[in-house]
Design an enzyme around this catalytic site. Structure first.
Site, PDB file in Angstrom:
ATOM      1  CB  SER A   1      -7.057   2.618  -3.104  1.00 43.02           C
ATOM      2  OG  SER A   1      -7.252   1.771  -1.985  1.00 43.02           O
TER       3      SER A   1
ATOM      4  CB  THR B   1      -8.270  -2.114  -6.044  1.00 45.52           C
ATOM      5  OG1 THR B   1      -7.220  -1.550  -5.245  1.00 45.52           O
ATOM      6  CG2 THR B   1      -7.717  -2.520  -7.405  1.00 45.52           C
ATOM      7  N   GLY B   2     -10.238  -1.766  -4.028  1.00 48.39           N
ATOM      8  CA  GLY B   2     -10.741  -1.583  -2.681  1.00 48.39           C
ATOM      9  C   GLY B   2      -9.682  -1.675  -1.606  1.00 48.39           C
ATOM     10  CG  ASP B   3      -6.675  -3.485   0.898  1.00 52.19           C
ATOM     11  OD1 ASP B   3      -5.731  -2.766   1.279  1.00 52.19           O
ATOM     12  OD2 ASP B   3      -7.258  -4.283   1.648  1.00 52.19           O
ATOM     13  CG  ASP B   4      -2.550  -1.277   0.795  1.00 50.90           C
ATOM     14  OD1 ASP B   4      -3.317  -0.385   1.220  1.00 50.90           O
ATOM     15  OD2 ASP B   4      -1.849  -1.978   1.541  1.00 50.90           O
TER      16      ASP B   4
END
Length: 442
Positions: A279, A245-248
């Site tokens: 990520s 994903t784009g975050d944690d």
């Protein structure tokens, strides 16, 4: 359909076996029962052509489950096809079953997207003051709910929401893809989640939650698309999943500043096991919203690739709360900007009413059996002045990479603890003489 469902049950409940013997699982905290009653979304007018809006079909099917209850609950079957719909609420004692090739996709028209009150432990929307958009698939005060299938897909079509965030045109906080509030006995398994508008899976104020055998996908540049965020929840099991994903990838939370302190519900007994992914932010994170406290977290057998930070424990002055009894072990990371970061200066505040003297307590963090390749900087441990982090225990850690002349391998301040067989050798604040509770983790 019955044979496929029973086969899935067997797969979800099995014990994985390795050369060293049986690998443990926490998934038995929620027993998976058999639904004697089964209905299909097509019985309520559902059309999987990718164009027809199926909101009415989903809401009527779930209304039937809620108001004509059957012993053992009801399974709602979604056959192959693309089912466009607005958000909808789940009810207790139901299974949402996605067949192979089934896609439940969110409309990108937000004009009819319901608004709900902010979470009391946040005091406002996470992004903006005021309320927040309801999650795409939502459960509030429910129990005995299963979302599963044959690796069907739940697609949030989040790019429209991401563009609003980038352009600064959001009016309220973006919706999560799936959220359970004040709920218990939840199982999420064997489903692909993709393109969430905001966080993907968010159990909050909930207990006995299992997330297993899921795939979560979003572009690396998608904003705030956390994978799984247990929040002020207890007895949560996250296992055998892939997240990119784009975050944690996984972030354990428990409320925001004065609102989280007042609500006072910690996250506790969280197990994260056999998770892999990628990520630009963190692999396994705690925080930064930890004002209700976080305790008893175990993360093990984690594989991370192309990461911003492998392990990130984060809080801030004004948070209050505590982070204690955290164990992370058997972590492999490759191509990471930073191996680990334990920091007390991360995250903003909901408003100007927070108490700057509400200092967090961080104590009893054990990180062991970590191997990293192509790690630019080994670690940073930065406590809070007047509230140093204590009993930070590092064992058997090897983080290999290119360390430039201006990038020391470790940076530490306001911290005490113990280190054993750590390479590159960490800062002097972590000495090689056992002290405090670190002696209990050797």
């Amino acid at each position: 359909m019955r044979l496929r469902f029973l086969a899935l049950v067997c797969l979800s409940c099995c014990w994985l076996v390795s050369g060293e013997g049986e690998m443990v699982s926490c998934s038995d905290i929620v027993p998976l029962g058999y639904r004697s009653d089964k209905i299909s979304i097509t019985e309520f007018g559902g059309v999987g052509d990718g164009r027809t809006l199926n909101t009415k079909a989903f809401r009527e099917a779930i209304y039937r489950i809620q108001h004509l209850p059957r012993e053992g609950g009801t399974l709602l079957y979604v056959p192959p096809g693309v089912y466009l719909t607005e958000p909808f609420n789940l009810t207790s004692h139901m299974t949402l079953f996605l067949a192979a090739g089934a896609v439940i996709t969110a409309t990108q028209d937000s004009s009819n997207w319901p608004l709900i009150a902010p979470l009391p432990s946040y005091g406002r929307g996470r992004e903006l003051p005021g309320g927040r958009y309801m999650s795409f698939i939502h459960g509030d005060g429910v129990q005995d709910v299963v979302i599963t299938g044959e690796n069907g897909t739940i697609d949030g079509q989040g790019d429209a929401w991401w563009n609003k965030w980038r352009q600064g045109t959001l009016l309220f906080t973006r919706p999560n893809l799936v959220e359970f509030v004040n709920s218990r006995d939840i199982i999420i398994s064997n489903v692909i989640f993709k393109n969430s508008p905001f966080w993907n899976i968010h159990p909050v104020y909930s207990s006995n939650v299992v997330v297993r055998f899921v795939t979560i996908l979003a572009p690396r540049d998608s904003p705030n698309t956390d994978g799984i965020d247990p929040d002020s929840s207890s007895n949560v099991c996250i296992e055998d999943s892939y997240i990119s994903t784009g975050d944690d990838l996984v972030a354990v939370k428990s409320g925001w500043d004065e609102y989280g302190i007042a609500y006072g519900r910690p996250s506790s007994n969280i197990t994260i096991r056999r998770v892999s992914g990628s990520s630009p932010f963190a692999g396994i994170a705690i925080g930064s919203e930890t004002s209700g406290g976080v305790e008893n977290v175990l993360a093990e057998h984690i594989n991370l690739y192309k990461m911003g930070i492998g392990i990130h424990i984060k809080t801030n002055s004004g948070r209050g709360g505590f982070i204690k009894n955290i164990t992370m072990s058997h972590v492999y990371m490759e191509d990471a900007r930073k191996g680990m970061r334990i920091s007390g200066d991360v995250g903003g505040h909901p408003d100007d009413k927070f108490d700057p003297n509400a200092l967090p307590l961080v104590k009893g963090v054990t990180i062991k059996n970590v191997w990293g390749e192509k790690v630019l900087q080994a670690g940073l441990i930065q406590g809070v002045k007047n509230s140093p982090f204590t009993d930070i225990c590092l064992y058997d850690i090897n983080l290999h990479g290119v360390t430039g002349p201006r990038t020391p391998p470790w940076k530490c301040s306001d911290v005490s603890g113990f280190a054993h067989q750590v390479s590159p050798w960490p800062c002097s604040e972590l000495n090689s003489n056992q002290q405090g509770s670190c002696a209990n983790y050797s």
